[in-house]
Design a protein around this motif. Structure first.
Motif, mmCIF file in Angstrom:
data_model
loop_
_atom_site.group_PDB
_atom_site.id
_atom_site.type_symbol
_atom_site.label_atom_id
_atom_site.label_comp_id
_atom_site.label_asym_id
_atom_site.label_seq_id
_atom_site.Cartn_x
_atom_site.Cartn_y
_atom_site.Cartn_z
ATOM 1 N N VAL A 312 -42.333 -123.628 -35.845
ATOM 2 C CA VAL A 312 -43.448 -123.524 -34.527
ATOM 3 C C VAL A 312 -43.190 -124.111 -33.318
ATOM 4 O O VAL A 312 -42.709 -122.931 -32.068
ATOM 5 C CB VAL A 312 -44.583 -124.058 -34.887
ATOM 6 N N GLU A 313 -42.856 -125.719 -33.489
ATOM 7 C CA GLU A 313 -42.050 -125.965 -32.018
ATOM 8 C C GLU A 313 -40.354 -124.853 -31.354
ATOM 9 O O GLU A 313 -40.480 -125.012 -30.556
ATOM 10 C CB GLU A 313 -41.484 -127.506 -32.107
ATOM 11 N N GLY A 314 -39.353 -124.784 -32.633
ATOM 12 C CA GLY A 314 -38.554 -124.259 -31.443
ATOM 13 C C GLY A 314 -39.037 -122.880 -31.167
ATOM 14 O O GLY A 314 -38.181 -122.284 -30.586
ATOM 15 N N PHE A 315 -39.552 -122.167 -32.463
ATOM 16 C CA PHE A 315 -40.019 -120.684 -31.622
ATOM 17 C C PHE A 315 -40.583 -121.377 -30.546
ATOM 18 O O PHE A 315 -40.652 -119.871 -29.696
ATOM 19 C CB PHE A 315 -40.814 -120.072 -32.980
ATOM 20 N N VAL A 316 -41.312 -121.302 -30.340
ATOM 21 C CA VAL A 316 -42.447 -122.032 -29.214
ATOM 22 C C VAL A 316 -41.090 -121.598 -28.153
ATOM 23 O O VAL A 316 -41.628 -121.095 -26.654
ATOM 24 C CB VAL A 316 -44.246 -122.529 -29.338
ATOM 25 N N LEU A 320 -41.228 -119.769 -24.790
ATOM 26 C CA LEU A 320 -41.052 -120.216 -23.132
ATOM 27 C C LEU A 320 -40.354 -119.530 -22.538
ATOM 28 O O LEU A 320 -40.152 -119.390 -21.188
ATOM 29 C CB LEU A 320 -41.875 -120.878 -23.041
ATOM 30 N N SER A 321 -39.364 -119.911 -23.385
ATOM 31 C CA SER A 321 -37.329 -120.378 -22.424
ATOM 32 C C SER A 321 -37.451 -119.092 -21.916
ATOM 33 O O SER A 321 -36.781 -118.672 -20.522
ATOM 34 C CB SER A 321 -36.432 -120.481 -23.350
ATOM 35 N N LYS A 322 -37.431 -117.829 -22.522
ATOM 36 C CA LYS A 322 -37.331 -116.942 -22.149
ATOM 37 C C LYS A 322 -38.467 -115.378 -21.053
ATOM 38 O O LYS A 322 -37.939 -114.410 -20.407
ATOM 39 C CB LYS A 322 -36.526 -115.797 -24.248
#
Length: 418
Positions: A312-316, A320-322
């Motif tokens: 979930v950390e990596g997904f979020v 947000l970066s995109k």
């Protein structure tokens, strides 16, 4: 049947000219072409070199196909799936007929993407437009799955169902599904990855596998990975420079993500798996050799519960970066680690923490305020629900699945307007 349109990749395929879709196996390349693009001829090359005519039926030899290829180009848009299985002279034929007709090439091999796309001697350099097809974009999967899911399950499922092969068999809850899937289909995942390296010699395949196991087990830098490979006798010297070609190929194919580390004078990078499913698979392989030894379902369930919050950390972070057009980085300072750090042109623009748990105590929120308060930029906290917070943090924006979904929707709308 769940169908994700993948508008971002389709946009990259717009316009005339030759295109080459590449990426790891089972990322939906063939499905994308067959279901969302117009074509006149579709050919699939088998492992034995036999060419299957998927449009009109029938088969032909590689030699027959190469001889007839110029005629096919005159009929309209031609698709050649797994074209790397054709004899090498097919590349010369492509060079000779470049600019004629419409052509889509599809490949899943590491060695070919490296040689054809990146080599200065490549006969296709400047002739085809490369389009990498990786995992489904975070914004698209979040919006599509919101039609049937919400809250915590929506975010957890979106993190893993970016992997197209999981989309159809998935049934809530995500954690139970993953446990059952890996318990019964772990060997299939191993073979899936193995096929990606079928054109490489066995020694190189072993290096790639240990790299991916090491990253899943928390060894994220080339220095750490070099020591691991040296200890297992796979490289002659403990030299991080030796690994660069392997790491470059894995990142080029979208199997790994490469993140710059800030706070260091010399240039340094951190690596992580792009796919949470592969991260989980290689973690279980490193810990238990679970595809070779009988492993209790409880061991797999424990690993799933440990890895899902990290996924979930990596997904979020990537979402947000995109959404904001920022670059993810890693902050390396004494006693200071952040789940999310996004950088603009030359400074941090957003930092954040993910607390993906049932309860976030008051003391933990205060520590979070102190840690994020060191940064003079936007600060966010991601939680499954505001109800988990014993105390609302000061000067920190709280984002729940509902807010993340709205950000994803708005970002996709903005992209379509461009």
């Amino acid at each position: 049947m769940r169908i994700i349109q993948r508008r971002i990749e389709l946009k990259a395929l717009e316009g005339q000219g030759w295109k080459m879709l590449y990426g790891r196996r089972k990322t939906g390349k063939t499905f994308l072409v067959q279901n969302f693009l117009d074509y006149d001829e579709f050919f699939f090359v088998g492992r034995d070199g036999v060419v299957y005519d998927r449009t009109n039926g029938g088969t032909m030899t590689s030699a027959e196909f190469i001889n007839l290829f110029p005629r096919f180009l005159k009929r309209g848009r031609v698709v050649v799936d797994e074209f790397h299985r054709l004899p090498s002279r097919f590349l010369d034929v492509l060079h000779a007929y470049s600019g004629r007709g419409e052509l889509i090439l599809v490949t899943s091999t590491l060695w070919l993407s490296r040689r054809v796309l990146l080599s200065k001697e490549s006969p296709l350099l400047g002739i085809v437009t490369p389009v990498r097809v990786g995992l489904i974009d975070e914004r698209e999967i979040l919006v599509e799955l919101s039609r049937e899911l919400g809250g915590r399950e929506l975010v957890e499922a979106s993190a893993y169902l970016r992997e197209p092969l999981l989309i159809q068999p998935y049934r809530p809850s995500l954690r139970e599904f993953l446990t059952d899937y890996l318990f019964s289909a772990g060997l299939m995942i191993r073979e899936l990855i193995g096929e990606t390296f079928t054109e490489e010699v066995k020694e190189l395949t072993a290096v790639y596998e240990v790299i991916m196991k090491g990253i899943a087990d928390g060894k994220r830098t080339s220095t750490e990975l070099s020591s691991l490979l040296y200890s297992r006798g796979l490289i002659e010297k403990d030299n991080p420079g030796v690994l660069q070609r392997y790491l470059l190929i894995l990142t080029d194919m979208g199997i790994l993500r490469k993140l710059p580390v800030t706070g260091k004078r010399r240039r340094k990078f951190s690596y992580q798996h792009s796919s949470p499913l592969l991260d989980l698979h290689f973690y279980l392989e490193e810990k238990y050799a679970y595809t070779e030894l009988e492993t209790p379902r409880e061991f797999i369930a424990r690993a799933v519960n440990e890895k899902v919050p990290k996924a979930v950390e990596g997904f979020v972070e990537s979402l947000l970066s995109k959404v904001y057009g920022l670059r993810p980085v890693r902050i390396e300072k004494p006693k200071l680690e952040l789940d999310i750090a996004l950088q603009g042109f030359n400074r941090l623009e957003l930092v954040g923490e993910v607390k993906w748990k049932k309860r976030v105590k008051r003391e933990e929120v205060r520590r979070l305020e102190d840690r994020l308060g060191k940064f003079k930029c936007r600060r966010v906290l991601i939680v499954p629900s505001e109800d988990v917070l014993e105390k609302k943090p000061e000067d920190i924006e709280v984002l729940t699945p509902e807010e993340l979904l709205e950000l994803a929707r708005e970002s996709l709308k903005n992209m379509e307007r461009k």
